[in-house]
Structures are given as C-alpha cells and as structure tokens.
Design a protein around this motif. Structure first.
Motif, PDB file in Angstrom:
ATOM      1  N   ARG A  16       7.717  -6.665  -2.047  1.00 45.19           N
ATOM      2  CA  ARG A  16       8.934  -7.420  -2.395  1.00 45.19           C
ATOM      3  C   ARG A  16       9.761  -6.655  -3.434  1.00 45.19           C
ATOM      4  O   ARG A  16      10.975  -6.511  -3.299  1.00 45.19           O
ATOM      5  CB  ARG A  16       8.542  -8.791  -2.940  1.00 45.19           C
ATOM      6  N   GLU A  23      11.223 -12.117  -0.196  1.00 41.47           N
ATOM      7  CA  GLU A  23       9.785 -12.355  -0.211  1.00 41.47           C
ATOM      8  C   GLU A  23       9.028 -11.116   0.245  1.00 41.47           C
ATOM      9  O   GLU A  23       9.574 -10.235   0.907  1.00 41.47           O
ATOM     10  CB  GLU A  23       9.408 -13.554   0.663  1.00 41.47           C
ATOM     11  N   GLY A  24       7.777 -11.069  -0.152  1.00 42.04           N
ATOM     12  CA  GLY A  24       6.863 -10.028   0.279  1.00 42.04           C
ATOM     13  C   GLY A  24       5.605 -10.691   0.791  1.00 42.04           C
ATOM     14  O   GLY A  24       5.295 -11.823   0.430  1.00 42.04           O
ATOM     15  N   ALA A  38       7.996  -6.632   3.539  1.00 40.59           N
ATOM     16  CA  ALA A  38       9.017  -7.434   2.863  1.00 40.59           C
ATOM     17  C   ALA A  38       9.904  -8.070   3.926  1.00 40.59           C
ATOM     18  O   ALA A  38       9.957  -7.593   5.068  1.00 40.59           O
ATOM     19  CB  ALA A  38       9.863  -6.549   1.940  1.00 40.59           C
ATOM     20  N   SER A  39      10.572  -9.122   3.560  1.00 40.46           N
ATOM     21  CA  SER A  39      11.473  -9.778   4.511  1.00 40.46           C
ATOM     22  C   SER A  39      12.618  -8.835   4.868  1.00 40.46           C
ATOM     23  O   SER A  39      13.032  -7.991   4.073  1.00 40.46           O
ATOM     24  CB  SER A  39      12.013 -11.082   3.925  1.00 40.46           C
ATOM     25  N   ALA A  49       8.714 -11.875   5.763  1.00 39.74           N
ATOM     26  CA  ALA A  49       7.746 -10.887   5.312  1.00 39.74           C
ATOM     27  C   ALA A  49       6.393 -11.114   5.976  1.00 39.74           C
ATOM     28  O   ALA A  49       5.727 -10.162   6.392  1.00 39.74           O
ATOM     29  CB  ALA A  49       7.616 -10.954   3.791  1.00 39.74           C
ATOM     30  N   THR A  72       6.986 -15.387  -2.957  1.00 40.90           N
ATOM     31  CA  THR A  72       8.314 -15.900  -2.645  1.00 40.90           C
ATOM     32  C   THR A  72       8.867 -16.736  -3.792  1.00 40.90           C
ATOM     33  O   THR A  72       8.109 -17.226  -4.627  1.00 40.90           O
ATOM     34  CB  THR A  72       8.256 -16.757  -1.350  1.00 40.90           C
TER      35      THR A  72
END
Length: 109
Positions: A16, A23-24, A38-39, A49, A72
């Motif tokens: 992240r 988020e990660g 990651a997202s 993510a 997140t």
C-alpha cells in the motif's frame, strides 16, 4: 494473530505504502509462499488489493490459501476481495487492519 499472519499485514502495509494506494493486501498459499498487492484503479481496470493478491497466487499455481490480510482505511472488508479468497479457501482467516497495522478484525467464514 500469529507471527506468520502478522507478516501478511506487514507485507500488505508495504504494498500500500509503495504507491500510496487506498489499500494493500497479502495472502499466503498452501506452500507458505506470499503474494502482496495494492489496489489498482485505472480508467479501464479496477481491482481491489485482495483480488490482485489472490490472482497473483492463483497465477503462480496456488491451489489453496492459508490466510490473507488487507490494510485499508475502510472499517470493513470489501465483498469482491473476500469472494476471491473464498474461491481458493473456505476457511482461511482474512485479517483487516488499519493503515497503522493495527488489527480491526478477522473474518473466518
């Protein structure tokens, strides 16, 4: 949360932070291999993510997940990411942590 699951939170935080993502996430497969992501939000592609971490594991040949973690700013787990984890594991714990790494909760079923 055991030490191996805490490592997933650490990996998710790193994924992240590297790109400043919303988020990660990280997952661990049946062989102990980990995958972090990651997202992604592009005009033509949006992936959470957790979806990307699960996809990376599946693409590497994972047949089952032992655990997952999401870092997140949200206070809940996203449904799409949760569904992706359940595609590979009916009972793997999914840990949800805040950006500081503090555990918010764990979803088991």
């Amino acid at each position: 949360m055991d030490a191996e699951d805490a490592k997933l939170v650490l990996l998710a935080r790193g994924a992240r932070a590297r790109i400043g993502a919303v988020e990660g996430a990280a997952v661990r497969d049946q062989d102990g291999r980990t995958y972090a992501a990651a997202s992604v939000s592009l005009p033509s592609l949006t992936v959470t993510a957790l979806q990307l971490a699960v996809a990376s594991a599946a693409a590497a040949g994972a047949k089952r997940l032992e655990a997952a973690a999401v870092v997140t700013e949200a206070s809940t787990l996203d449904g799409a990411g949760y569904a992706a984890v359940r595609d590979l594991s009916a009972d793997a714990p999914v840990h949800v942590a805040g950006p500081d790494g503090k555990l918010i909760g764990t979803v088991v079923e």
